[in-house]
Design a protein around this motif. Sequence first.
Motif, PDB file in Angstrom:
ATOM      1  N   UNK A 192      41.569  31.041  58.485  1.00  0.00           N
ATOM      2  CA  UNK A 192      41.289  30.063  57.438  1.00  0.00           C
ATOM      3  C   UNK A 192      40.047  30.473  56.666  1.00  0.00           C
ATOM      4  N   UNK A 193      40.136  30.365  55.349  1.00  0.00           N
ATOM      5  CA  UNK A 193      38.996  30.694  54.502  1.00  0.00           C
ATOM      6  C   UNK A 193      39.109  29.883  53.208  1.00  0.00           C
ATOM      7  N   UNK A 194      38.767  28.595  53.255  1.00  0.00           N
ATOM      8  CA  UNK A 194      38.914  27.754  52.057  1.00  0.00           C
ATOM      9  C   UNK A 194      37.982  28.206  50.936  1.00  0.00           C
ATOM     10  N   UNK A 195      38.531  28.282  49.741  1.00  0.00           N
ATOM     11  CA  UNK A 195      37.757  28.738  48.585  1.00  0.00           C
ATOM     12  C   UNK A 195      38.404  28.205  47.318  1.00  0.00           C
ATOM     13  N   UNK A 196      37.633  28.166  46.241  1.00  0.00           N
ATOM     14  CA  UNK A 196      38.115  27.692  44.942  1.00  0.00           C
ATOM     15  C   UNK A 196      37.779  28.717  43.877  1.00  0.00           C
ATOM     16  N   UNK A 197      38.470  28.629  42.771  1.00  0.00           N
ATOM     17  CA  UNK A 197      38.211  29.529  41.657  1.00  0.00           C
ATOM     18  C   UNK A 197      36.788  29.336  41.146  1.00  0.00           C
ATOM     19  N   UNK A 198      36.094  30.464  40.938  1.00  0.00           N
ATOM     20  CA  UNK A 198      34.720  30.404  40.431  1.00  0.00           C
ATOM     21  C   UNK A 198      34.613  30.977  39.019  1.00  0.00           C
ATOM     22  N   UNK A 199      35.397  32.012  38.723  1.00  0.00           N
ATOM     23  CA  UNK A 199      35.394  32.566  37.368  1.00  0.00           C
ATOM     24  C   UNK A 199      36.706  33.267  37.114  1.00  0.00           C
ATOM     25  N   UNK A 200      37.033  33.419  35.843  1.00  0.00           N
ATOM     26  CA  UNK A 200      38.252  34.110  35.437  1.00  0.00           C
ATOM     27  C   UNK A 200      37.977  34.823  34.117  1.00  0.00           C
ATOM     28  N   UNK A 201      38.556  36.012  33.971  1.00  0.00           N
ATOM     29  CA  UNK A 201      38.436  36.753  32.718  1.00  0.00           C
ATOM     30  C   UNK A 201      39.574  36.343  31.793  1.00  0.00           C
ATOM     31  N   UNK A 202      39.234  35.891  30.592  1.00  0.00           N
ATOM     32  CA  UNK A 202      40.245  35.425  29.643  1.00  0.00           C
ATOM     33  C   UNK A 202      39.756  35.683  28.232  1.00  0.00           C
ATOM     34  N   UNK A 203      40.692  35.677  27.309  1.00  0.00           N
ATOM     35  CA  UNK A 203      40.325  35.853  25.910  1.00  0.00           C
ATOM     36  C   UNK A 203      39.551  34.638  25.414  1.00  0.00           C
ATOM     37  N   UNK A 204      38.539  34.893  24.647  1.00  0.00           N
ATOM     38  CA  UNK A 204      37.765  33.799  24.051  1.00  0.00           C
ATOM     39  C   UNK A 204      38.655  32.945  23.154  1.00  0.00           C
ATOM     40  N   UNK A 205      39.679  33.566  22.568  1.00  0.00           N
ATOM     41  CA  UNK A 205      40.585  32.841  21.679  1.00  0.00           C
ATOM     42  C   UNK A 205      41.449  31.836  22.421  1.00  0.00           C
ATOM     43  N   UNK A 206      41.568  31.969  23.746  1.00  0.00           N
ATOM     44  CA  UNK A 206      42.390  31.048  24.530  1.00  0.00           C
ATOM     45  C   UNK A 206      41.649  29.773  24.905  1.00  0.00           C
ATOM     46  N   UNK A 207      40.321  29.746  24.753  1.00  0.00           N
ATOM     47  CA  UNK A 207      39.510  28.557  25.025  1.00  0.00           C
ATOM     48  C   UNK A 207      39.750  28.002  26.429  1.00  0.00           C
ATOM     49  N   UNK A 208      39.721  28.894  27.416  1.00  0.00           N
ATOM     50  CA  UNK A 208      39.903  28.480  28.809  1.00  0.00           C
ATOM     51  C   UNK A 208      38.577  27.953  29.356  1.00  0.00           C
TER      52      UNK A 208
END
Length: 466
Positions: free
Chosen positions: A327-343
Motif C-alpha cells: 500500500x502506498x496512498x498518494x495523490x496527483x501533485x503536478x501534471x505537464x499540460x499545454x497552457x492553452x488547455x487551462x488545466x
Amino acid sequence: MRPGSIVAVAAALLLTPGASPARAESPSIDLVLNTGRPLRVVLDRKISVKRVGQPVTGTIVEPVYAYDRIVIPAGTKVRGHIAKLTSESTGAHVSSYAGGDFSPPRQVVLKFDTLVLSDGREMPIDTTVTGGVANVQREVAGGATKPRHPDAEKIGEGAVAKASDAARQAASDAAASVKAQFSGAMAAIKQPGRMSRLKDAIVSRLPFHPQYLAQGLVYDAELMSPVSFGSVEPTPRALNGTAPAPDSVLTARLATTLDSSKTPRGTPFEAVLTEPVFSADHQLILPEGTTLAGEVTYAKEARAFQRNGQLRFLFETVHAPGQESMALPAALFSVDASKDDHVAVDEEGGTKTTNSKTRFIAPTLGVLALRGAVGGDGHRFADPDGDGSIHTAGSGIGSRGVGGFLGFSVIGIALSQVSRPAGIALAAVGVVRTLYTHVVGKGREVTFLADTPIQVRLAPGPSPQP
C-alpha cells in the motif's frame, strides 16, 4: 594416494579462481530502455513542413533513467526527419474550408534516429512520434498558498493553526521546487516570443498558408526497439517493504489514458516511475519502472454552456520488480499540460479545465459588428429627439469587416465589402459561431493521454508497513 597428497590437492583446488563454492559473482544489472519507452523531446527551432525526409532536430528535456541512474541527461540533442505526411479526414477538411482555411494541416509523423551524447558520440535509436503539444507548462496542485496572518499569535491561533501553516509552507516549498526543475529543463529551449506567436497566428488565418512545426513543440518519441547502455553494479537495495518518506514527491508517467467522459469512477489505471526513489542513506527503495496502481475516484463529464469536465484519481499500491505489492496512498501533485488547455490541479489532486477570462471578447465583438453592419448603411433615419434627421456614424465598412473576419476569417473581410447583405450575413455567422464556441457550446473534457508526465505526492504520516 597418501594423506599428505590429498591435503595438497584440496588446498590447490581451494586456491584456484572460481573453484570455491562460497565465491559469488559480482552482481550486475543491464541498463536497458525497453521498447515503448517514451523520450520527452522538444523542437529547438521552427520548421516549415515541406517534404518527407526533411531533417528535424530536438532536445531531450527530461533526464532518462534506467533502473537506478541517468542514462540520457536532459539537454541531450537528437536528430531525426519527417517520416510521413498524411491528409486529415474529409470532415476535418470541410471544417477547415468552412472557416476560410484552404490549407488544412497535414498530420506530420516524425522519427528521431540519433542521440548525440555529451562526449560527441552518436547512438542510433529507432522512434516514432505523432502530434506535438505547444506551450507546455507544469501545473502544480493548489497553486499559490495563502500566507499566514502576521498577527496570528495576537488573534489567538493555536498549535493546530501553526501546524496547518507549516504544512502549507511545506507544500509551497515542494511546488516551488517542482516548478524550478521544470523551468530548468525547458530553459534550454528558447520559446517563441509574443510577436512571433502573433505573426504565426495572423499567417495561420490566411486562406492559403504554409504549415509549420513551431519551436518549443513537445513530443513523446516512443522507442521502437530496445536501447542498451551496458551493465553496471547496482545501488544497494533497501530492505523489502521499505517505503519512501511521507510527503515524498515521486516522478512518473501515466500508463493509462484518463478522460473525464470515458473513465468513470472506479476505473483502474496505472502509472510508471520514471525516476528511482532512494532512502536518506542512498539505498534504492523503488527503481525506475516501478508500477503505481490506483483508480478514478471522481469523474464529471463536460456539459453545455461551457461547463467543463472534472477528474480526480488516487494511487493506492506500488509494485517494484521482484517485490510484493504494498500500500502506498498518494495523490496527483503536478501534471505537464499545454497552457492553452487551462488545466488546474487543486490541493487534493483533483483536476479540472478552466475557461479563459477573455472568452467573452469574441462574442461581444461579434454582436457589435453585427449591429454596426445592420445600422451603419449610410442612410438617414428619423431623429428620435424630433430635431430633424441625422446620418448614422460611418458606412458600416469597419463593422462589416470585423463581422466578416469572425464569420469567414480573412476571406470574410473581402466578401463583407462586396455588398451590405453579404456583410450582414457574415457578421451573423460570426455571432452564432463565437457564441456557440465561447458561451453556449459544450465545455472541454479533462484528458490526460498515456505517457503524460506527472508527479504524485505520498500521504503524510508514518510510512506504511508492508
